[in-house]
Motif scaffolding. Structure first.
Motif, short mmCIF file in Angstrom:
data_model
loop_
_atom_site.label_atom_id
_atom_site.label_comp_id
_atom_site.label_asym_id
_atom_site.label_seq_id
_atom_site.Cartn_x
_atom_site.Cartn_y
_atom_site.Cartn_z
N ASP A 63 -80.05 1.60 -11.76
CA ASP A 63 -79.04 0.55 -11.86
C ASP A 63 -77.84 0.87 -10.96
O ASP A 63 -77.28 1.96 -11.05
CB ASP A 63 -78.58 0.50 -13.33
CG ASP A 63 -77.66 -0.67 -13.59
OD1 ASP A 63 -77.26 -1.35 -12.64
OD2 ASP A 63 -77.34 -0.88 -14.77
N TRP A 64 -77.42 -0.10 -10.14
CA TRP A 64 -76.29 0.20 -9.25
C TRP A 64 -74.97 0.29 -10.01
O TRP A 64 -73.97 0.76 -9.49
CB TRP A 64 -76.19 -0.82 -8.12
CG TRP A 64 -76.00 -2.24 -8.59
CD1 TRP A 64 -76.98 -3.16 -8.79
CD2 TRP A 64 -74.78 -2.86 -8.92
NE1 TRP A 64 -76.44 -4.33 -9.23
CE2 TRP A 64 -75.09 -4.19 -9.31
CE3 TRP A 64 -73.44 -2.46 -8.92
CZ2 TRP A 64 -74.12 -5.10 -9.71
CZ3 TRP A 64 -72.47 -3.36 -9.31
CH2 TRP A 64 -72.82 -4.66 -9.71
N VAL B 79 -81.77 -2.31 0.75
CA VAL B 79 -80.38 -2.76 0.61
C VAL B 79 -79.91 -3.30 1.96
O VAL B 79 -80.13 -2.68 3.00
CB VAL B 79 -79.43 -1.61 0.18
CG1 VAL B 79 -78.05 -2.17 -0.14
CG2 VAL B 79 -79.98 -0.85 -1.02
N PHE C 248 -81.17 -5.37 -2.91
CA PHE C 248 -79.74 -5.55 -3.19
C PHE C 248 -79.07 -6.05 -1.91
O PHE C 248 -79.34 -5.54 -0.82
CB PHE C 248 -79.11 -4.23 -3.66
CG PHE C 248 -79.79 -3.71 -4.89
CD1 PHE C 248 -79.31 -4.04 -6.15
CD2 PHE C 248 -80.95 -2.95 -4.79
CE1 PHE C 248 -79.96 -3.60 -7.29
CE2 PHE C 248 -81.62 -2.51 -5.93
CZ PHE C 248 -81.12 -2.83 -7.18
N GLU D 26 -78.89 -9.17 -6.70
CA GLU D 26 -80.07 -8.34 -6.94
C GLU D 26 -81.32 -9.21 -6.96
O GLU D 26 -81.28 -10.36 -7.39
CB GLU D 26 -79.89 -7.64 -8.29
CG GLU D 26 -80.91 -6.56 -8.53
CD GLU D 26 -80.60 -5.73 -9.78
OE1 GLU D 26 -79.47 -5.82 -10.31
OE2 GLU D 26 -81.50 -5.01 -10.22
N ILE E 244 -72.56 -7.93 -5.34
CA ILE E 244 -73.97 -7.55 -5.21
C ILE E 244 -74.90 -8.62 -5.77
O ILE E 244 -74.69 -9.10 -6.88
CB ILE E 244 -74.26 -6.21 -5.93
CG1 ILE E 244 -73.51 -5.07 -5.24
CG2 ILE E 244 -75.75 -5.91 -5.95
CD1 ILE E 244 -73.97 -3.70 -5.66
N ILE F 104 -75.83 2.61 -2.72
CA ILE F 104 -76.44 1.68 -3.68
C ILE F 104 -77.90 2.08 -3.91
O ILE F 104 -78.37 2.20 -5.04
CB ILE F 104 -76.34 0.22 -3.20
CG1 ILE F 104 -74.88 -0.24 -3.25
CG2 ILE F 104 -77.23 -0.70 -4.05
CD1 ILE F 104 -74.65 -1.60 -2.60
N ALA G 287 -78.12 5.28 -6.01
CA ALA G 287 -77.75 5.04 -7.43
C ALA G 287 -78.89 4.38 -8.17
O ALA G 287 -79.17 4.70 -9.33
CB ALA G 287 -76.49 4.18 -7.49
N VAL G 288 -79.58 3.47 -7.49
CA VAL G 288 -80.69 2.76 -8.15
C VAL G 288 -81.85 3.72 -8.42
O VAL G 288 -82.43 3.72 -9.50
CB VAL G 288 -81.14 1.56 -7.30
CG1 VAL G 288 -82.43 0.95 -7.84
CG2 VAL G 288 -80.04 0.51 -7.25
#
Lengths: 474, 460
Positions: free
Chosen positions: A429-430, A246, A19, A9, A7, A420, A423-424
């Motif tokens: 935060d991934w 993403v 991401f 960022e 990943i 992803i 989660a963020v």
């Protein structure tokens, strides 16, 4: 394969977080744009607004979908003004029916005039022509996502299309789209027994918090929503700092970053929207509701539970898995295999994860066993959770399954991108995936018992039952 | 083009964007035949530590005796859940579940109209045990009588619930109109047929069809390409081929005359399904039909979607499909709309079908449909596991092995005249079977301009 090494960022100067995961397995990529806005961010009377905006985000911009935007704009403004008058009149205690009819006829006329300026569904056309796959969007209680997969040579096209609709959405054909959403509600909820049960279950489990209404909105609210309301939602919540992008698939990361900076960097920064401040008061006694529907019975039992970052969050997931994950799970073994009182049992956390949610257990009874009988059987298993420690085999099975799920999740570009993004939004935060696995591995048998004792209590419980309306003898 | 020129206030139209051509080849897979006649398609992929195996068994519901509908599904379900009795080991139903779930594997079966399918997904480190479980399940199922009874109870409950969902009702009843209520292409299990199924029936169905020479196996993922053939030969070496006889499937005898049917269900929204019989598999007109349907009701930019959803706001979704079948597929179109607009939706849908026949599509429509099919083609193989499944599907249904190699040239070749010709040949708007699930009291009146509906009452 470890996500850590994969990943990249990036945070744009306007605050939008990005991401990138290179994956050169096929000449395609998937892109997800997700904003932290959903049903939970709405207010009473305007439920369903974020979902309706999601529909409008496919209607084009001042560049896409129009033959002459300057001319079109004049008619659009006239339509909005007439619709505003119509809604005002409609909301009066005694509306003037003649006036309503006259306004309606004028609206029909203007809509026909408007059509000459529209390139029908050009936003969809462009994506289709370029081979888009899984072109879609989804609104939940927590977030709104825009998803698509494209051939690898269309990365710049994606950046242009998505940044353009974020920067400059035009609310054309708003009122026919509102009708479409009303049909969507009839389809998903009003004609669907499980949909109706779920909607009424949430409206009972929550008394104050906006998790109580359906994401698609109440029919009355959808039918009266206005362009102004949708524009206000857009201005407040679609600021770059509230969004995540993403990209996963076949591209060079440096090139993707350059394109994202060029296109999405144009979006003006804005203030972050407010968080929801309403809190659901603690439940003090059991709530029950019977939902009448022309269908076979179904049962939903739910308990209020805390969510991330509360340390019990992952323990609740462990409980949910112990109860219903797979044919060797406790409730499946008891209700479906041994007692044969049900044909299906599932559990899940609903309706979102941003705020304290509900652990719900759904059972499909097998005739002639009534939901009442099944309820008692479910409670027996729940009591066992409070008194008997889970055995090591069960806990190891859950860890094995989570590990495999994480591996399987890497197999689809679109799935990985969506996870992803979520989660963020949830944790900022991934790395959430990784820490989640660590936290799950640490859950002990004692913690499971304590969490069951704390949350799975009768006074913290909501029970919704679907049953046929009583037939009165004629 | 100079990408730096985009300023914060100037947006170019996407059509002005230059796009480099995409160069790619359809990935390759290997086909082999084991000594016992099992066909195998293989594709190694070591990106993830996972192995994915599927066995397609020619054991579909169309081969069930008519008085035992549901037998294929009960057999498939009992093969999976009825335990294992191999020369090496005996496992109960619970043993198998606990074992595979501890390994975080997935082992599943189901029956479709023309085949039954068994699938395994397992982590690479457990692949030997996963493959052994799949093999034991297929070769040595215990078919425990108690589990058969359990499965029957589940099926009967599903039948009790089969009228709860209006979409499910609409498609099930519509298929009966199109193929005939007794046709194996439309039949569904009944409580009585499920109750009639005995353990010997399950044993017989299993013995007759679950044979190595009646299986196409696909293997995808983390395996050693140099060793896999030997490993599979070894895994299945004790399984000897058997001659298999398939019962004759009764021909379709339904009428082609138009029908209008209402199935009463008290709700605010009507579910509309309309259409008629479609075409036989391997039609030379497959590609013109594909393009034609793309324009008619294939995607979001189809004529049906534009008029019914976008212009009129009548429905969340509307589509059409013209499918191929072993004897005949279907032409079908679907839409759900509020009770009051049911007649309007039917009239618009049928009107659009009629227009398809009267003139060739406009050049823009042809361009959009073919470009979209060509550019989307890469997604047929996007998930790499798709390749072996698709190739196995071609072989199972007797379709040309170069179907995908020639796909793009075949799409390019289709002309507007071809599209009009296949519309004229295969669409019959004058002979539509129209079925509506909804508020019968209102529909019996409001649908009069379309025709006088016949009521079909569902069993309570």
């Amino acid at each position: 394969m470890d996500l850590d090494d994969k990943i990249t960022e990036l945070t744009l100067h306007n605050g939008m977080r990005w991401f990138f995961v290179e994956r050169h397995t096929a000449p395609t990529f998937s892109g997800v744009i997700q904003f932290k806005v959903g049903g939970v961010d709405e207010v009473e009377g305007q439920t369903g607004l974020s979902h309706l905006f999601e529909h409008m985000a496919f209607k084009g911009t001042s560049v896409i979908g129009t033959r002459d935007y300057q001319a079109e704009k004049i008619i659009l403004d006239q339509i909005d003004e007439l619709a505003r008058q119509f809604t005002l009149e409609q909301r009066k205690p005694v509306p003037d029916q003649l006036l309503l009819e006259e306004l309606y006829q004028q609206l029909v006329q203007l809509n026909l005039e408007h059509r000459q300026y529209v390139i029908k569904d050009e936003f969809w056309q462009i994506y289709n022509r370029h081979g888009a796959n899984n072109l879609n969007a989804g609104t939940s209680k927590d977030t709104t996502s825009y998803l698509v997969s494209l051939p690898a040579n269309r990365l710049e096209l994606w950046c242009l299309m998505e940044s353009n609709r974020l920067a400059d959405p035009v609310f054309r054909e708003f009122y026919s789209e509102r009708d479409v959403v009303m049909e969507e509600r009839r389809l998903r909820i009003d004609s669907n027994p499980s949909g109706k049960l779920y909607e009424q279950f949430l409206a009972t489990a929550y008394t104050r918090h906006p998790y109580r209404w359906p994401t698609i909105g109440w029919m009355e609210d959808i039918s009266q929503v206005t362009v102004e309301q949708a524009q206000a939602l857009y201005r407040t919540y679609y600021v770059p700092g509230n969004g995540v992008g993403v990209l996963v698939g076949d591209f060079e990361c440096a090139e993707a970053i350059r394109l994202v900076q060029t296109y999405f960097g144009q979006l003006p920064a804005g203030d972050l929207p407010p968080e929801v401040t309403v809190e659901e008061p603690p439940q003090t006694e059991e709530r029950r509701i019977i939902v009448e529907f022309d269908a076979e019975p179904e049962l939903l039992i739910g308990y209020h539970v805390p969510t991330y970052p509360h340390p019990d969050d992952v323990t609740i997931d462990v409980i949910s898995n112990l109860l219903t994950n797979g044919r060797s799970s406790r409730l499946y073994m008891a209700l479906v295999k041994q007692q044969e009182v049900a044909t299906e049992v599932n559990s899940f956390r609903v309706p979102g994860d941003r705020y304290p949610n509900v652990l719900a257990i759904n059972v499909i009874p097998r005739a002639p066993h009534s939901p009442t009988v099944i309820e008692e059987r479910v409670y027996l298993e729940i009591e066992r959770l409070k008194t008997e420690p889970a055995d090591a085999w069960e806990l190891q099975k859950l860890k094995n399954q989570l590990d495999a799920t994480l591996v399987r999740g890497l197999g689809s570009n679109l799935g990985l991108a969506s996870r992803i993004a979520y989660a963020v939004h949830l944790s900022g935060d991934w790395h959430y995936f990784k820490t989640y696995r660590q936290r799950l591995a640490q859950v002990t048998a004692d913690e499971i018992m304590r969490a069951a004792q704390t949350y799975l209590t009768p006074q913290n419980r909501t029970v919704a039952t679907l049953q046929r309306p009583e037939v009165t003898p004629s | 083009m100079n990408r730096q020129r985009h300023s914060p206030t100037i947006w170019i139209h996407p059509n002005e964007l230059a796009i480099e051509p995409l160069e790619w080849d359809i990935p390759n897979a290997m086909r082999l035949e084991l000594h016992n006649g099992m066909i195998v398609y293989l594709q190694a992929d070591t990106e993830l530590p996972l192995l994915d195996v599927r066995a397609i068994i020619r054991a579909g519901t169309v081969y069930e005796p008519p008085h035992l509908t549901g037998l294929a599904e009960i057999t498939a379900e009992t093969v999976r859940t009825g335990g294992i009795a191999s020369p090496q080991r005996t496992m109960t139903s619970d043993d198998v579940d606990r074992h595979i779930e501890y390994l975080a594997g997935r082992l599943e079966t189901y029956a479709d109209r023309e085949y039954s399918l068994a699938s395994l997904s397992i982590l690479e480190k457990d692949k030997t045990e996963g493959l052994a479980l799949l093999r034991d399940m297929l070769m040595y199922p215990a078919l425990d009588g108690k589990i058969i009874e359990h499965t029957k109870k589940k099926q009967i409950e599903d039948i009790r619930r089969q009228n709860d969902n209006p979409q499910q009702v609409a498609f099930r009843e519509w298929l009966k109109l199109v193929y005939g209520a007794k046709s194996p292409w439309a039949m569904t299990p009944q409580v009585e047929t499920i109750q009639s199924i005995q353990q010997t029936d399950v044993n017989d169905f299993y013995q007759r069809y679950y044979q190595p020479n009646n299986i196409i196996l696909t293997v995808y993922g983390a395996f050693d390409p140099d060793r896999i053939e030997m490993e599979l030969e070894e895994l299945f070496q004790a399984w000897q081929p058997q001659p298999i006889s398939f019962p004759a499937i009764p021909p379709i005898t339904s009428t082609t005359s138009p029908e209008l049917v209402v199935v009463p269900k008290v709700q605010e929204q009507s579910v509309i399904v309309l259409g008629h019989l479609g075409i036989r598999r391997n039609s030379p007109d497959y590609f013109p039909i594909l393009v034609m349907n793309e324009i008619l009701g294939g995607g979001f930019t189809s004529r049906m979607m534009r008029e019914i959803r976008s212009n009129r706001g009548l429905s969340y979704g509307v589509y059409s499909r013209l499918t191929e079948g072993t004897e005949a597929g279907v032409f079908v179109s679907y839409c759900a709309t509020k009770t009051e607009s049911t007649r309007e939706a039917i009239e618009v849908m049928t009107g659009i079908v009629r227009e398809m026949k009267t003139a060739p599509p406009a050049p823009e429509e042809m361009e959009l449909a073919t470009e979209s099919l060509l550019n989307n083609f890469v997604f047929q193989f996007d998930a790499r596991s798709e390749l072996v499944r698709r190739l196995a599907g071609l072989e199972f249904f007797g379709q040309p092995a170069d179907f995908y190699q020639t796909y793009r040239e075949n799409v390019v070749r289709v002309t507007a005249q071809d599209v009009q010709r296949v519309a004229e040949t295969y669409l019959h708007p004058e002979n539509l079977k129209i079925l509506v699930v909804g508020d019968a009291e209102q529909l019996m009146v409001s649908l009069q301009p379309v025709g006088t509906p016949r009521l079909i009452h569902l069993n309570p």
